[in-house]
Design a protein around this motif. Structure first.
Motif, PDB file in Angstrom:
ATOM      1  N   SER A 203      32.960  54.124  49.257  1.00 12.68           N
ATOM      2  CA  SER A 203      32.366  52.841  48.618  1.00 12.68           C
ATOM      3  C   SER A 203      33.479  51.705  48.350  1.00 12.68           C
ATOM      4  O   SER A 203      33.292  50.477  48.738  1.00 12.68           O
ATOM      5  CB  SER A 203      31.944  53.137  47.286  1.00 12.68           C
ATOM      6  OG  SER A 203      30.934  54.262  47.356  1.00 12.68           O
ATOM      7  N   THR A 204      34.654  52.257  48.245  1.00 14.31           N
ATOM      8  CA  THR A 204      35.734  51.255  48.132  1.00 14.31           C
ATOM      9  C   THR A 204      36.184  50.734  49.493  1.00 14.31           C
ATOM     10  O   THR A 204      36.103  49.414  49.596  1.00 14.31           O
ATOM     11  CB  THR A 204      37.080  51.977  47.702  1.00 14.31           C
ATOM     12  OG1 THR A 204      37.074  52.590  46.332  1.00 14.31           O
ATOM     13  CG2 THR A 204      38.246  51.157  47.784  1.00 14.31           C
ATOM     14  N   VAL A 207      33.256  48.129  50.063  1.00 14.79           N
ATOM     15  CA  VAL A 207      33.251  47.071  49.314  1.00 14.79           C
ATOM     16  C   VAL A 207      34.466  46.180  49.672  1.00 14.79           C
ATOM     17  O   VAL A 207      34.355  44.809  49.949  1.00 14.79           O
ATOM     18  CB  VAL A 207      33.527  47.323  47.914  1.00 14.79           C
ATOM     19  CG1 VAL A 207      34.034  46.061  46.923  1.00 14.79           C
ATOM     20  CG2 VAL A 207      32.334  47.767  47.256  1.00 14.79           C
ATOM     21  N   LEU A 211      33.832  42.329  51.035  1.00 13.64           N
ATOM     22  CA  LEU A 211      34.629  41.025  50.758  1.00 13.64           C
ATOM     23  C   LEU A 211      35.298  40.361  51.616  1.00 13.64           C
ATOM     24  O   LEU A 211      35.290  39.041  51.730  1.00 13.64           O
ATOM     25  CB  LEU A 211      35.535  41.709  49.804  1.00 13.64           C
ATOM     26  CG  LEU A 211      34.874  42.024  48.372  1.00 13.64           C
ATOM     27  CD1 LEU A 211      36.105  42.609  47.404  1.00 13.64           C
ATOM     28  CD2 LEU A 211      34.242  40.866  47.710  1.00 13.64           C
ATOM     29  N   ILE A 261      27.822  38.330  45.985  1.00 12.28           N
ATOM     30  CA  ILE A 261      28.959  39.107  46.257  1.00 12.28           C
ATOM     31  C   ILE A 261      29.659  39.649  44.980  1.00 12.28           C
ATOM     32  O   ILE A 261      29.851  40.832  44.580  1.00 12.28           O
ATOM     33  CB  ILE A 261      30.155  38.666  47.059  1.00 12.28           C
ATOM     34  CG1 ILE A 261      31.141  39.663  47.479  1.00 12.28           C
ATOM     35  CG2 ILE A 261      30.716  37.599  46.269  1.00 12.28           C
ATOM     36  CD1 ILE A 261      30.403  40.657  48.362  1.00 12.28           C
ATOM     37  N   PHE A 262      29.385  38.966  43.947  1.00 13.01           N
ATOM     38  CA  PHE A 262      29.884  39.279  42.727  1.00 13.01           C
ATOM     39  C   PHE A 262      28.845  40.268  42.021  1.00 13.01           C
ATOM     40  O   PHE A 262      29.302  41.378  41.069  1.00 13.01           O
ATOM     41  CB  PHE A 262      29.832  37.985  41.747  1.00 13.01           C
ATOM     42  CG  PHE A 262      30.253  38.320  39.994  1.00 13.01           C
ATOM     43  CD1 PHE A 262      31.391  38.610  40.029  1.00 13.01           C
ATOM     44  CD2 PHE A 262      29.302  38.123  39.248  1.00 13.01           C
ATOM     45  CE1 PHE A 262      32.065  38.716  38.713  1.00 13.01           C
ATOM     46  CE2 PHE A 262      29.790  38.583  37.883  1.00 13.01           C
ATOM     47  CZ  PHE A 262      31.012  38.805  37.672  1.00 13.01           C
ATOM     48  N   TYR A 265      29.739  43.727  43.549  1.00 11.55           N
ATOM     49  CA  TYR A 265      30.842  44.109  43.052  1.00 11.55           C
ATOM     50  C   TYR A 265      30.624  44.845  41.608  1.00 11.55           C
ATOM     51  O   TYR A 265      30.975  45.775  41.271  1.00 11.55           O
ATOM     52  CB  TYR A 265      31.914  42.970  42.704  1.00 11.55           C
ATOM     53  CG  TYR A 265      32.986  43.375  41.733  1.00 11.55           C
ATOM     54  CD1 TYR A 265      34.152  44.219  42.367  1.00 11.55           C
ATOM     55  CD2 TYR A 265      33.266  42.785  40.521  1.00 11.55           C
ATOM     56  CE1 TYR A 265      35.192  44.697  41.569  1.00 11.55           C
ATOM     57  CE2 TYR A 265      34.271  43.207  39.812  1.00 11.55           C
ATOM     58  CZ  TYR A 265      35.477  44.222  40.458  1.00 11.55           C
ATOM     59  OH  TYR A 265      36.370  44.573  39.392  1.00 11.55           O
ATOM     60  N   ARG A 269      31.942  48.393  41.036  1.00 13.07           N
ATOM     61  CA  ARG A 269      33.417  48.323  40.511  1.00 13.07           C
ATOM     62  C   ARG A 269      33.957  49.772  40.220  1.00 13.07           C
ATOM     63  O   ARG A 269      35.122  50.042  40.330  1.00 13.07           O
ATOM     64  CB  ARG A 269      33.146  47.344  39.366  1.00 13.07           C
ATOM     65  CG  ARG A 269      32.557  47.998  38.213  1.00 13.07           C
ATOM     66  CD  ARG A 269      32.772  46.726  37.111  1.00 13.07           C
ATOM     67  NE  ARG A 269      32.024  47.241  35.831  1.00 13.07           N
ATOM     68  CZ  ARG A 269      30.762  47.325  35.679  1.00 13.07           C
ATOM     69  NH1 ARG A 269      29.860  46.954  36.609  1.00 13.07           N
ATOM     70  NH2 ARG A 269      30.380  47.642  34.413  1.00 13.07           N
ATOM     71  N   LEU A 272      34.969  51.430  43.226  1.00 10.82           N
ATOM     72  CA  LEU A 272      36.065  50.602  43.800  1.00 10.82           C
ATOM     73  C   LEU A 272      37.377  51.288  43.254  1.00 10.82           C
ATOM     74  O   LEU A 272      38.371  51.366  43.820  1.00 10.82           O
ATOM     75  CB  LEU A 272      35.948  49.117  43.744  1.00 10.82           C
ATOM     76  CG  LEU A 272      36.885  48.283  44.182  1.00 10.82           C
ATOM     77  CD1 LEU A 272      37.181  48.459  45.813  1.00 10.82           C
ATOM     78  CD2 LEU A 272      36.867  46.871  43.930  1.00 10.82           C
TER      79      LEU A 272
END
Length: 282
Positions: A203-204, A207, A211, A261-262, A265, A269, A272
């Protein structure tokens, strides 16, 4: 003094005044630009020029957002979404397999492969834009979304491999041995063991790649030209004319481009943070 008053006085003396003051200053630094951006989008261009960015809107409206959505913004949003999802999918597919080989294969070849990916961390995209442009033109991919997807995914791979190698090294060797006793091969171990256990690192990596793709500017600027292939970062130029800049509409486009995108996140998160904590490995 009574014991309760003594305790209150002690807590008051231990109060972190410096930390509180620093937090308030940082809050102002963060909130004021956000307020200015959102407030400006609710004003018309003449109101913005007359009142300034910090003034409260006298007659707030959504005209700037309507202007953005009636233009080419939906097309740019779709192109950006295609680039982002494609880059994240390519990076996850390649980074998971490469990291699995690096962790499980102890040969010199796998170590050299990992070192090659680490070398990619030191190469900025600006330094290789000319050979990248030549490769894209030779492949006849210029002015296509694929011209943006491929180099963006390539420059996201080194960090993603580093994250996943650290995550996969934390998997106990006994789990591999137990699956091997059950007759599982490398492919089955990857699918049934590594991917579920390393989902935080995956997942990290996803993401991070998303981004990079969403905020990418250099590759779309150099490798695309037509409006049909334009992404959000280049679409903001639509509100910059020869003699004027429509600040409310420009900031409205910025706000609309931040929201997707926010939101992604906010949902990712925790994965991440957990994935980044495993970068170091054992």
């Amino acid at each position: 003094m009574s014991p309760p008053r003594v305790r209150r006085a002690a807590r008051w003396r231990r109060f972190n005044w410096a930390g509180t003051l620093g937090a308030l200053i940082w809050l102002v630094i963060v909130v004021v630009p956000l307020y200015s951006m959102v407030s400006s989008t609710l004003q018309t261009r003449p109101e913005y020029l007359d009142n300034g960015p910090l003034a409260l809107p006298t007659d707030p409206g959504l005209g700037s957002y309507r202007q953005v959505l009636e233009g080419d913004f939906p097309r740019y949003l779709l192109n950006t979404a295609i680039v982002t999802v494609s880059c994240a999918a390519i990076v996850i597919a390649l980074a998971v397999t490469v990291s699995y080989v690096v962790v499980r294969n102890r040969s010199p070849w796998s170590r050299r492969t990992f070192q090659l990916f680490l070398l990619g961390l030191a190469i900025p995209s600006q330094a290789v834009i000319i050979p990248v442009y030549w490769i894209i033109t030779e492949l006849q991919l210029y002015d296509t979304l694929l011209a943006v997807i491929l180099p963006t995914a390539a420059f996201s791979l080194p960090v993603s491999v580093l994250i996943l190698v650290g995550t996969m090294r934390d998997i106990d060797e006994e789990m591999y041995e137990s699956m091997a006793l059950d007759g599982a091969g490398p492919a089955r171990m990857l699918v049934q063991l590594v991917v579920p256990v390393a989902r935080a690192g995956i997942s990290t990596a996803g993401v991070f790649a998303a981004l990079n793709a969403w905020n990418g500017f250099l590759f779309p600027l150099i490798l695309t030209q037509s409006r049909e292939s334009r992404v959000l970062t280049l679409g903001l130029y639509d509100f910059v004319g020869e003699f004027r800049v429509d600040i409310p509409a420009l900031l409205a486009a910025v706000v609309l481009s931040i929201v997707p995108i926010f939101t992604a996140y906010l949902f990712a998160r925790r994965q991440l943070i957990n994935g980044l904590m495993g970068v170091g490995g054992r």
